[in-house]
Design a protein around this motif. Structure first.
Motif, PDB file in Angstrom:
ATOM      1  N   ALA A 299       0.830  -1.211   0.000  1.00 47.31           N
ATOM      2  CA  ALA A 299       0.000   0.000   0.000  1.00 47.31           C
ATOM      3  C   ALA A 299       0.862   1.258   0.000  1.00 47.31           C
ATOM      4  O   ALA A 299       0.568   2.240  -0.704  1.00 47.31           O
ATOM      5  CB  ALA A 299      -0.917  -0.015   1.215  1.00 47.31           C
ATOM      6  N   ALA A 300       1.962   1.262   0.780  1.00 41.69           N
ATOM      7  CA  ALA A 300       2.839   2.429   0.820  1.00 41.69           C
ATOM      8  C   ALA A 300       3.521   2.658  -0.517  1.00 41.69           C
ATOM      9  O   ALA A 300       3.603   3.788  -1.021  1.00 41.69           O
ATOM     10  CB  ALA A 300       3.872   2.242   1.922  1.00 41.69           C
ATOM     11  N   SER A 301       4.017   1.591  -1.120  1.00 40.52           N
ATOM     12  CA  SER A 301       4.675   1.751  -2.425  1.00 40.52           C
ATOM     13  C   SER A 301       3.673   2.137  -3.505  1.00 40.52           C
ATOM     14  O   SER A 301       3.990   2.911  -4.420  1.00 40.52           O
ATOM     15  CB  SER A 301       5.400   0.456  -2.795  1.00 40.52           C
TER      16      SER A 301
ATOM     17  N   THR B  29       2.539  11.162  -4.253  1.00 42.19           N
ATOM     18  CA  THR B  29       3.082  11.465  -2.925  1.00 42.19           C
ATOM     19  C   THR B  29       4.596  11.546  -2.950  1.00 42.19           C
ATOM     20  O   THR B  29       5.211  12.048  -2.006  1.00 42.19           O
ATOM     21  CB  THR B  29       2.645  10.390  -1.908  1.00 42.19           C
ATOM     22  N   GLY B  30       5.190  11.036  -4.045  1.00 38.96           N
ATOM     23  CA  GLY B  30       6.639  11.095  -4.137  1.00 38.96           C
ATOM     24  C   GLY B  30       7.170  12.514  -4.266  1.00 38.96           C
ATOM     25  O   GLY B  30       8.334  12.788  -3.995  1.00 38.96           O
ATOM     26  N   THR B  31       6.297  13.468  -4.691  1.00 42.82           N
ATOM     27  CA  THR B  31       6.731  14.865  -4.817  1.00 42.82           C
ATOM     28  C   THR B  31       6.759  15.585  -3.483  1.00 42.82           C
ATOM     29  O   THR B  31       7.357  16.656  -3.358  1.00 42.82           O
ATOM     30  CB  THR B  31       5.791  15.602  -5.765  1.00 42.82           C
ATOM     31  N   ASP B  32       6.080  15.012  -2.493  1.00 45.84           N
ATOM     32  CA  ASP B  32       6.066  15.608  -1.153  1.00 45.84           C
ATOM     33  C   ASP B  32       7.152  14.911  -0.313  1.00 45.84           C
ATOM     34  O   ASP B  32       7.010  13.728   0.022  1.00 45.84           O
ATOM     35  CB  ASP B  32       4.697  15.418  -0.518  1.00 45.84           C
TER      36      ASP B  32
ATOM     37  N   TYR C  68       6.302   7.179   3.878  1.00 44.41           N
ATOM     38  CA  TYR C  68       5.950   5.920   3.223  1.00 44.41           C
ATOM     39  C   TYR C  68       7.166   5.005   3.063  1.00 44.41           C
ATOM     40  O   TYR C  68       7.069   3.779   3.169  1.00 44.41           O
ATOM     41  CB  TYR C  68       5.299   6.192   1.876  1.00 44.41           C
ATOM     42  N   LEU C  69       8.322   5.603   2.794  1.00 42.46           N
ATOM     43  CA  LEU C  69       9.526   4.791   2.696  1.00 42.46           C
ATOM     44  C   LEU C  69       9.887   4.150   4.033  1.00 42.46           C
ATOM     45  O   LEU C  69      10.360   3.006   4.092  1.00 42.46           O
ATOM     46  CB  LEU C  69      10.690   5.634   2.171  1.00 42.46           C
TER      47      LEU C  69
END
Length: 502
Positions: A296-298, A306-309, A316-317
């Protein structure tokens, strides 16, 4: 596969009952046979002693110059072809001759004469119930007595001495009473009497009410008798059967232990089967949880921008990393359990300070704990070292810390101590948690075992941690002990040999 334990137990019980019943029947039959044989041996001892006593008298007569005697025994056929046995005793001093003849039916193939046939009928009547050689010899011995007793009376002392030896020969070494009796009556049989001619046997022996009497008559009419009184021979028979009884008891005990071990093994197999099923269900759930969370996190990182935030991305990582670490730890534990059963499993011990392994573990458990946790470490002396496999030593300590935290309600307070005692490195991990019930403590180190908590499943686990601790500690040549009080906490102590003690 469900084990048909009920039917197996029933078959085992029936088998043991059958074996026990057969053994009891066989031993009882053997006991009665032995008792019967003992009675026959005692009567044969009386007869043999009587015969030997007569032989002693004959030798005395042969050695006595003032009263020599001639003893002749002849067998053959008379003029009417009737078989005869004749015993003749002649006293030279007195000039007396006594002849005793015993007739038997003619067994030749010739046709008997009428007189021979009459003699054969008489012989048949005399010996219709005494066809064996022993019975015929007994009758002949009684006839011999009649001839001998005219010259001199039986020597009771000699008979007593000979009987004592015969009884010892058949294994009877108990007190006895021996009596020489004469039974008679008046001409019209209106009055009978019994004369006690002599009493011998064991001095000061008084027969009990349970004593058994053995009567031996040495004349044809039963007037002259020897009476032997003995205590019951049951104990003697049992003593002679001691070897058989011991062997039978050992066989029954071995069978009982074997069947008991079988039932116990089946029960353990059934319990292990249930525990493995529970473990499979539990581990499946535990594997799915970190996989689902990491997925779910990936997925959020890939599909929801969400990778831009930076904050969201880091969060999440970290979730993925934590779940993967959890998954890796679970897999490592399972692999460790699998590897320790292999013949190629080897430890790689080395000497190192225990704090090098324990301090990082304390930090990791504090970070991942879902409750306030305080862990203290005390090492005495400060330069203490341990000789062990570094990886497995760390896993042992980690499992003990993890259990102490999990089973501590509210804030967890864990204390770790390292010390030495009589050449042993001792590590103890104690907590103030819920403790373990006394009746469950002996199972906590079993594989897949978890202390039952009813319908509550608020503590995650696989039933492998303490099993791993015990197994790997013993692989190191050490021991593990536990002290626990319900509601007060638990303490686990590991003992490992110091290197210089190896």
């Amino acid at each position: 596969m469900k084990l048909p334990l009920r039917y197996i137990t029933l078959l085992v019980i029936l088998s043991l009952t059958g074996v026990f019943a057969y053994q009891t029947y066989w031993l009882t039959s053997l006991y009665h046979t032995q008792r019967s044989e003992m009675g026959k041996d005692i009567r044969e001892a009386l007869r043999t002693s009587d015969y030997n006593e007569m032989i002693v008298r004959v030798r005395q007569m042969q050695n006595d110059s003032s009263a020599q005697a001639q003893v002749t025994v002849s067998t053959g056929y008379d003029d009417e072809r009737a078989f005869t046995k004749t015993h003749t005793i002649r006293s030279v001093k007195h000039g007396d001759t006594i002849r005793v003849s015993i007739w038997e039916r003619n067994t030749a193939d010739t046709v008997p004469t009428p007189q021979a046939a009459l003699q054969a009928d008489i012989a048949t009547m005399l010996f219709s119930n005494k066809s064996s050689a022993d019975e015929l010899a007994s009758n002949f011995q009684q006839g011999l007595h009649a001839a001998m007793d005219v010259l001199n009376d039986p020597d009771f002392a000699v008979f007593d001495s000979l009987l004592r030896k015969e009884l010892l020969h058949i294994g009877i070494d108990t007190p006895y009473r021996l009596m020489h009796l004469h039974l008679g009556s008046t001409v019209d049989s209106s009055y009978t009497f019994t004369d006690t001619l002599a009493i011998g046997g064991t001095a000061d022996y008084r027969p009990s009410p349970q004593a058994t009497s053995y009567n031996y008559s040495y004349d044809l009419h039963g007037n002259w008798n020897y009476l032997l009184i003995l205590e019951p021979t049951e104990n003697i028979v049992l003593a002679q059967m001691a070897g058989i009884l011991t062997a039978s008891a050992l066989i029954l005990i071995i069978l009982g232990f074997a069947f008991g071990f079988l039932i116990r093994t089946l029960l353990r197999q059934k319990t292990l089967e249930e525990m493995k099923t529970d473990f499979t269900n539990n581990i499946t759930h535990e594997l799915k949880t970190p996989i689902a969370v990491a997925y779910a996190a990936s997925d959020a990182l890939l599909n929801f921008d969400t990778g831009t935030d930076p904050a969201k991305r880091e969060q999440y990582l970290r979730i993925c990393q934590e779940q993967l670490r959890r998954l890796s730890g679970l897999v490592e534990q399972i692999l460790g359990m699998s590897m320790e059963r292999r013949k190629t499993f080897r430890l790689h011990p080395e000497t190192f300070p225990p704090e090098e392994v324990i301090m990082p573990l304390i930090e990791q458990h504090k970070l991942k704990a879902d409750k306030p946790t305080g862990i203290t470490l005390r090492i005495e002396p400060e330069n203490l070292t341990v000789y062990a496999d570094r990886t497995h030593f760390g896993n042992i300590v980690s499992n003990l810390i993890d259990n102490a935290i999990k089973y501590s309600p509210g804030e967890a307070q864990v204390e770790i101590k390292c010390r030495t005692e009589n050449g042993w490195f001792i590590l103890s991990v104690s907590d103030q948690g819920i403790g373990i019930p006394h009746d469950k403590q002996r199972h906590v180190f079993d594989k897949f075992y978890r202390v039952p908590t009813g319908n509550l499943h608020d503590v995650k686990g696989y039933g492998l941690g303490l099993y791993y601790v015990k197994t790997l500690t013993e692989k190191h040549g050490g021991t593990v002990e536990m002290k626990s009080e319900p509601g007060k906490g638990s303490e686990f102590t590991i003992k490992l040999r110091m290197k210089n003690e190896k």
